[in-house]
Design a protein around this motif. Structure first.
Motif, mmCIF file in Angstrom:
data_model
loop_
_atom_site.group_PDB
_atom_site.id
_atom_site.type_symbol
_atom_site.label_atom_id
_atom_site.label_comp_id
_atom_site.label_asym_id
_atom_site.label_seq_id
_atom_site.Cartn_x
_atom_site.Cartn_y
_atom_site.Cartn_z
ATOM 1 N N UNK A 177 -9.797 13.492 4.290
ATOM 2 C CA UNK A 177 -9.162 12.233 3.171
ATOM 3 C C UNK A 177 -11.128 11.245 2.961
ATOM 4 N N UNK A 178 -11.999 11.592 4.282
ATOM 5 C CA UNK A 178 -13.041 11.507 3.628
ATOM 6 C C UNK A 178 -13.594 12.182 2.396
ATOM 7 N N UNK A 179 -13.578 13.176 2.807
ATOM 8 C CA UNK A 179 -14.723 13.948 1.284
ATOM 9 C C UNK A 179 -14.716 13.393 -0.074
ATOM 10 N N UNK A 180 -14.046 12.588 -0.007
ATOM 11 C CA UNK A 180 -13.616 12.204 -1.541
ATOM 12 C C UNK A 180 -14.087 10.758 -1.815
ATOM 13 N N UNK A 181 -13.725 10.116 -0.196
ATOM 14 C CA UNK A 181 -13.925 8.544 -0.800
ATOM 15 C C UNK A 181 -15.722 8.337 -0.126
ATOM 16 N N UNK A 182 -16.129 7.599 -0.621
ATOM 17 C CA UNK A 182 -17.928 6.975 -0.581
ATOM 18 C C UNK A 182 -17.477 5.865 0.521
ATOM 19 N N UNK A 183 -16.722 5.315 1.747
ATOM 20 C CA UNK A 183 -16.709 3.921 2.067
ATOM 21 C C UNK A 183 -15.917 4.433 3.195
ATOM 22 N N UNK A 184 -15.342 5.476 3.456
ATOM 23 C CA UNK A 184 -14.710 5.712 4.834
ATOM 24 C C UNK A 184 -15.702 5.882 5.742
ATOM 25 N N UNK A 185 -15.304 4.523 7.145
ATOM 26 C CA UNK A 185 -16.092 4.428 7.914
ATOM 27 C C UNK A 185 -17.304 3.553 7.274
#
Lengths: 750, 750
Positions: free
Chosen positions: B242-250
């Protein structure tokens, strides 16, 4: 009651229904018995079989989309995932207490209550269980946990969930997991108040993986029995060198008897009971978006003192009452089930946001306000629902639609803007356009007017006229106004989709301006609404993205955009699916497309060539457009019959795609009744062939002069031969809402 | 005032002192002026230069041990690390508001307030700044942040910290970081109440990397100016697909204008101010271990309405008052500084735990209790402090020692056991033995008796007699009682260290039993206290771990255990450092070691052969033991002169090792005055050579008959020639406490 087992859901469903009918457990006349909450729970329908009451803040949903288990076909961490439940999955990890139904983006799906046995384990990849024997009925859901031999049952009130867990003898646990969930927000806080009560909150937000929509959801969980032991857990961060001395680096840490506040990214609590065989433990969970105090107030107010059966019966009664507004005769059992399940899905969102004391969080704010009266609604997926759900509410549940409009105007009051995709008092800025305008205008024209129309007009005019990129609803308004269209400014912007929405909104606003005597605005917005013609490309005979300099986008492929692939200018669709979206100017659009014959041919080709997409909103009005061409109405009937039979089934894959908070369900409910509000703001319903012999819609006497509308489907031909309203043959395939609500009989003769 | 710059701290310190003396800013007579809070801030001293008042709950400490910066020599994530500040580091990341001083395990060091400029950055590896121009004075600390051109100053009251940040012109931020800290616990919650106030809590615990000592610390931070903008942040968990769609992963996610509760592992807030050049922003932070409400109450009660100078002056006055209980004449400036800094360190822990309304969290519980009167203390590192710090408090600060004992008895009341290493109402189970017994008995014999001695006796007897492994203080009591010693049961257990502590405790308990008329207990515990002889190995002429079967541990190396390496039977030491720890039976121990001559020789060899460890507690009484051998007292004087000169300096490395919540400081303070309570419970002080010409100890008239004790050091010889008390020559090198507190003059003639 519908039971679905995976082997052959439909057959077993019917057998069980038969058994239940014979045993007299349920009445065949009860609409609830024609609801199958499993419809839409696969094939991207994103509905769920959880327990909820009409427009309830709380739904208690079997959560089975995490844990990376082999029992699951889908895992939320493995891709875009937008639903707390999948019919394809069997790894159950608890009941989530706030959930969205039928949306295409992950959010909520938190406050997970999970029964286990034996030693407490906080790892979701380990504590989950295979689920079986699923039973779902409006206001009730049950499944059996194979791993633990626990029967689980849930029901709900508006603001509380109730769970009944039947444990085997031994050490039985109830986990409250605040780390896992569907949302990609994180962070929670919890406090074990005593051995029967837990309070806390869980952060939510990141709808559609967007940041900026965060808000905590508060809860109080109360147990009918004192826990014999309890504690809290937290997944500890990974240490570096110091891990050499710590036993819990990157591990779950268990805090026995912990009773202070516990906060963290991945936390939870456990209550352990020494149970005898078949001992039932009941948990009630109150929810609020305002505070823990309000969650407790909601719980105290709506709880039936752990009486699961009373709560369940109340929930069932609420559903039967709500679904009884429409009765049908004829049709197959499956058709009835598809129909009433659609009606059921329509009653889930928007849902109430205010607590029992009227308090709710203000739009785009952390202020708490008190609702003056009625109900404050939330979950407004307006780009979807403006098309049909709100006109439907106006007709069948006018008080609810009044709540919708009042809530929208309050949102404007609180935040300065009408909503587009509102979720728990935050604007998520998902999708595009200015869909609040057609919703409000449509509602007004349908005769629901107990709201401040002047303020509403001011609000709508603000988004329709405020220049600059700070226009929250129309960020590209400057080009739209100066050039009459929104030019493609970057490769995959949704410029055409934006503009097409503005045209419909402006047409609506023009109609209201005229009604309110504002001729100047009428002229202005009507003129703007005609701008769709800018996009028509004579070469391709279709709409086509246009650049800032007035030239069309080169290298254009009208098919691009199928199957949700990115497409220049179009959002979730291609040129075919957007080309007939100027139905606010049917005459103009027909002329632009070469006149009636050519238009009908092009429209038919959309279906024949496979360009029509039943799974998304932009073109769902297409089948009804043949009604606008004299002599071609039979095509509407034919295409609808095909679409209804193909895409809507009494089965988990019985929705063509995202239900979109009831939009697809509204489409099928209208279609099965044989009429449809093709254009919001236009009071003409298009007529087609009902699937039932007779449909009766109760009218709300507080809003409408008539008592009921009866649609009678007679004859045996393939096509409609005649339409009569109150005995008088209709000249057209349309019937006006304001005539209809005087009550009477529509006879559709085949 | 002492300023220390790294280049040449001592010289610059003196120059500055001289300047200050000349300028008349401070009085030369003020004890504060002889405190150098930088002493012990390297070389594992683990003290810090932060601002604190005597026994304050709050200390405001420059935190510079995280961020993996090249500016730091040490980073807490790179190894065992137990202090929020290191003199060797220069990467400043904020002021922590609850801290431990002089301990060997990481804990607290949280609620970090950090000023920055420009864009807000929540990453501690990026927002930190090089620090310079450090100034520390009792109740005051200041440093300059080179990266931001911000002057920072802090002071404190008992339960609040105050920070004054002098900003340059522009966008100035104050970060409140609740993610970072010295503790390895995690999790916090915060709410921006309004643009001038923030409230929340931070989880603490894991002292010595142990689990099971967790408790939140609550705070309210108040600003003297409304923020122009504000928000909260959270480090988002790492997503998978899902990190592909989120600007704030980690990544850190910034929530502008956020005003709801924010919870998570790594969270914080920022307040941003548009400052003019040299604009001061002041922040006051109230702390409580009970609740946010109490933190606010503490803040409201102790705040001086953002008047930094008033708070600072009050803090300085508190320090001057506390340090004035002893005045000295003669000695070098460095000696005075070492002395008063020692006295300063003695006044840091134990510290108060109760809020201004008397509330505090009960021991080992989440219950809130109200203290009846006086002060509830916390931070009891009793394995260390029983040796000298409590006897010292009894003499110089008897009311504080009464608070200590009353607090200990309350802990017994609340949890069922006396404490060993108590931290914020949790028993950390660190180190070993039953040190509460000598503390209480010693206090009683010194004449401080306003506590429930019967309950105290019951509590002490409980740990001394309760059989089984559930005896929280003596888990190996069964072997100890049945065999007279604790056998080595696993490779690196601390069996001998355990037993040696029990012997001293039992000797103390025997003395009190006798005093209370319980002859049976007297005989029993006295007999038990003699068990140390079991460990004496004739072959090695030293104590040696013993197995369960009565044989000595084979393969014994008496040196093993130096430098904190693991050693069978011994905790933080080796056989040499533990062999003379039966000083409760000096006669027996001398006899066991071959009589007076042999004993003196063996003791001298410890020093000569480098076995003596000044850095840890077990042997710190060794140099005083020559006083027990007639004619050998000069060796005590000689070794002490050497140790004092070698290990205690007016410099950051001026402590030999962990200050151990003031134990090392008590050792040097006593030693510099020329006397020492060699054995807790024994009222005889051993006498040696003071470093000062005259020392005056004020006696508290509420506890003691005398007004003051004057120790006069005369003559010019190397060794003591005579000791006179009130003009009468003493026959021994000991003086009894109960004689001493009648007041008078000890003349030590060289």
């Amino acid at each position: 009651m519908i039971r679905l087992l995976k082997s052959n859901s439909k057959i077993i469903g019917h057998i069980l229904l038969l058994i239940l009918l014979i045993s007299g457990q349920v009445s065949a006349q009860s609409p609830n018995d024609w609801v199958n909450p499993f419809i839409g729970t696969t094939n991207y329908g994103t509905t769920n079989p959880g327990a909820v009451v009409p427009r309830g803040m709380v739904s208690v949903v079997p959560f089975n989309v995490t844990g990376n288990s082999e029992l699951n076909e889908h895992d939320k961490d493995a891709g875009w995932w937008s639903t707390p439940y999948s019919w394809d999955n069997n790894y159950f990890t608890g009941y989530s207490h706030v959930n969205l139904s039928g949306v295409g983006c992950p959010e909520l799906g938190v406050i997970l209550l999970m029964p286990t046995t034996g030693d407490v384990n906080a790892n979701v990849s380990e504590y989950g269980s295979e689920m079986s024997e699923q039973v779902a009925h409006p206001g009730y859901y049950s499944t059996y946990l194979n791993k633990y031999n626990i029967k689980t049952e849930v029901s709900a009130t508006k603001r509380t969930g109730i769970s009944r867990f039947t444990f085997p003898a031994g050490k039985s646990n109830i986990l409250l997991d605040l780390g896992n969930g569907l949302t990609n927000e994180s962070g929670a806080s919890v406090r074990i108040v005593n051995n029967q009560e837990i309070e806390g909150w869980r952060m939510t937000g990141t709808f559609c993986y967007n940041d900026g929509t965060e808000r905590p959801v508060y809860f109080v969980a109360r147990f009918n029995k004192a826990a014999d032991s309890f504690g809290a857990w937290k997944k500890m961060p990974k240490m570096n060198a110091e891990a050499a001395w710590s036993a819990t680096s990157n591990k779950f840490k268990y805090y026995e008897n912990f009773q202070a506040e516990m906060s963290g990214d991945s936390i939870g609590t456990w209550f352990t009971f020494n149970t005898i065989a078949n001992e039932e433990i009941i948990v009630e969970v109150g929810i609020s978006y305002v505070s823990i105090d309000n969650a407790r107030l909601n719980l105290n107010h709506e709880s039936n003192n752990f009486d699961f059966e009373v709560t369940r019966k109340n929930a069932e009664k609420e559903w039967n009452d709500a679904l009884s507004n429409i009765t049908v005769k004829g049709g197959t059992d499956d058709q009835k089930t598809v129909f009433y399940t659609g009606l059921y899905h329509i009653q889930i969102h928007p849902n109430i946001l205010n607590d029992v004391n009227g308090q709710y969080p203000a739009m785009e704010s952390f202020e708490t306000l008190i609702h003056p009266n009625g109900e404050r609604y939330t979950v407004f997926s307006l780009w979807d629902t403006y098309r049909n759900l709100h006109p439907f509410l106006s007709l069948v549940y006018p008080q609810q639609q009044l709540n919708v409009v009042q809530s929208m105007i309050e949102m404007y009051d609180e935040s300065g803007w009408l909503p587009r995709w509102e979720l728990n008092s935050t604007e998520t800025h998902v999708m595009e356009g200015d869909p609040a305008i057609p919703v409000i205008v449509d509602t007004w024209f349908r005769g629901i007017r107990d709201f401040d129309i002047e303020k509403a007009y001011e609000a709508m005019r603000k988004s329709a006229t405020t220049p600059g990129v700070d226009n929250k609803l129309r960020p590209d308004i400057d080009h739209y106004i100066s050039q009459g269209y929104v030019p493609l400014m970057s490769q995959f912007d949704n410029s055409v989709s934006h503009a097409l929405e503005y045209y419909i909104a402006d047409w609506n606003l023009a109609q209201l301006a005229k009604e309110l005597g504002n001729e100047e605005d009428y002229t202005r917005f009507l003129k703007q609404s005609r701008g769709y013609k800018n996009y028509f490309c004579q070469d391709f005979q279709i709409i086509r993205p246009k650049l800032k300099d007035g030239t069309f986008l080169p290298g254009f492929n009208p098919r691009q955009g199928e199957n949700f692939e990115p497409s220049p200018g179009f959002h979730e669709g291609n040129a075919y699916q957007y080309t007939f979206c100027a139905h606010h100017d049917m005459e103009g659009m027909i002329e632009l497309n070469g006149g009636k014959k050519a238009f009908a041919k092009k429209l038919q080709a959309i279906f024949d060539d496979g360009h029509f997409d039943m799974a998304n909103e932009p073109d769902i009005h297409y089948p009804w457009l043949f009604n606008y061409i004299k002599g071609e109405e039979w095509r509407t009937q034919k295409e609808l019959n095909h679409l209804m039979a193909t895409y809507f089934k009494n089965a988990p894959d019985g929705l063509p795609g995202n239900d979109d908070t009831g939009t697809m369900s509204t489409w099928i409910v209208y279609s099965m009744m044989g009429f449809y509000p093709v254009l919001p703001g236009d009071m003409n319903y298009a007529i087609a062939s009902p699937v039932f012999d007779e449909v009766t819609i109760k009218l709300d006497q507080n809003f409408y002069p008539g008592e009921k509308i009866i649609i009678r489907n007679t004859g045996s031909g393939d096509k409609i031969k005649a339409i009569k309203f109150n005995g008088k043959t209709s000249k057209s395939y349309f019937i006006n809402h304001n005539e209809l609500v005087k009550g009477g009989v529509i006879e559709i003769i085949h």
